[in-house]
Design a protein around this motif. Structure first.
Motif, PDB file in Angstrom:
ATOM      1  N   ASP A  38     -14.731  -1.493 -17.574  1.00  0.00           N
ATOM      2  CA  ASP A  38     -14.122  -0.247 -17.116  1.00  0.00           C
ATOM      3  C   ASP A  38     -15.206   0.535 -16.393  1.00  0.00           C
ATOM      4  O   ASP A  38     -15.653   1.576 -16.852  1.00  0.00           O
ATOM      5  CB  ASP A  38     -13.560   0.532 -18.317  1.00  0.00           C
ATOM      6  CG  ASP A  38     -12.843   1.805 -17.912  1.00  0.00           C
ATOM      7  OD1 ASP A  38     -12.610   2.007 -16.700  1.00  0.00           O
ATOM      8  OD2 ASP A  38     -12.527   2.603 -18.806  1.00  0.00           O
ATOM      9  N   ASN A  39     -15.643   0.010 -15.272  1.00  0.00           N
ATOM     10  CA  ASN A  39     -16.813   0.533 -14.569  1.00  0.00           C
ATOM     11  C   ASN A  39     -16.709   2.030 -14.271  1.00  0.00           C
ATOM     12  O   ASN A  39     -17.702   2.740 -14.305  1.00  0.00           O
ATOM     13  CB  ASN A  39     -17.047  -0.251 -13.283  1.00  0.00           C
ATOM     14  CG  ASN A  39     -18.431  -0.031 -12.728  1.00  0.00           C
ATOM     15  OD1 ASN A  39     -19.387   0.106 -13.483  1.00  0.00           O
ATOM     16  ND2 ASN A  39     -18.538   0.026 -11.421  1.00  0.00           N
ATOM     17  N   ASN A  41     -15.578   4.283 -16.083  1.00  0.00           N
ATOM     18  CA  ASN A  41     -15.873   5.033 -17.306  1.00  0.00           C
ATOM     19  C   ASN A  41     -17.000   4.418 -18.122  1.00  0.00           C
ATOM     20  O   ASN A  41     -17.086   4.654 -19.329  1.00  0.00           O
ATOM     21  CB  ASN A  41     -14.613   5.132 -18.171  1.00  0.00           C
ATOM     22  CG  ASN A  41     -13.548   5.960 -17.509  1.00  0.00           C
ATOM     23  OD1 ASN A  41     -13.767   7.116 -17.175  1.00  0.00           O
ATOM     24  ND2 ASN A  41     -12.383   5.365 -17.289  1.00  0.00           N
ATOM     25  N   HIS A  45     -18.154   5.009 -22.191  1.00  0.00           N
ATOM     26  CA  HIS A  45     -18.191   3.988 -23.235  1.00  0.00           C
ATOM     27  C   HIS A  45     -19.581   3.927 -23.885  1.00  0.00           C
ATOM     28  O   HIS A  45     -19.692   3.832 -25.111  1.00  0.00           O
ATOM     29  CB  HIS A  45     -17.820   2.616 -22.680  1.00  0.00           C
ATOM     30  CG  HIS A  45     -16.399   2.495 -22.263  1.00  0.00           C
ATOM     31  ND1 HIS A  45     -15.344   2.638 -23.141  1.00  0.00           N
ATOM     32  CD2 HIS A  45     -15.838   2.263 -21.053  1.00  0.00           C
ATOM     33  CE1 HIS A  45     -14.204   2.483 -22.490  1.00  0.00           C
ATOM     34  NE2 HIS A  45     -14.481   2.257 -21.226  1.00  0.00           N
TER      35      HIS A  45
END
Length: 126
Positions: A38-39, A41, A45
């Protein structure tokens, strides 16, 4: 019986400036892969994972140092995607000492909102 509680709040933006080397030193390969999926975000993370580590250390009543390394506490996900803590090495030894060798359950909850991530860890022994 609850034997440890820890909470932590992290500003997500602090991970934007971290080098790839520093991230690889702090986070596990699985955590980095999860964040990269989920680059958009990824930093959120990483902040979630950092908050979980810090909350776990507070629940254990210790910090990173000679006994506990960064890789001794990490976040994994079960089949349903729920985050869980993986505790190994020195952190596992501290957990065993804290529990007196009794079976323990380590509960983790992570949340994030806008620019912040938070985690709480509760350690319970049977």
């Amino acid at each position: 019986m609850i034997i440890g509680i820890g909470i932590d709040l992290v500003e997500c933006g602090r991970f934007l400036d971290w080098s790839a080397f520093k991230k690889q030193r702090i986070f596990t390969k699985k955590e980095l892969e999860y964040a990269d999926m989920d680059n958009a975000n990824a930093e959120k993370h990483l902040a979630n994972f950092w908050a979980a580590r810090e909350a776990a250390l507070k629940a254990l009543g210790t910090g990173f140092g000679d006994e506990i390394s960064f890789s001794d506490i990490s976040v994994i996900h079960d089949d349903a995607g729920r985050p869980e803590l993986l505790i190994t090495g020195g952190a596992k030894a501290v957990l065993k000492e804290l529990s007196g060798g009794a079976k323990v359950h380590v509960h983790l909850s992570i949340t994030d909102q806008a620019d912040y991530s938070a985690a709480i860890v509760v350690i319970e022994k049977e």
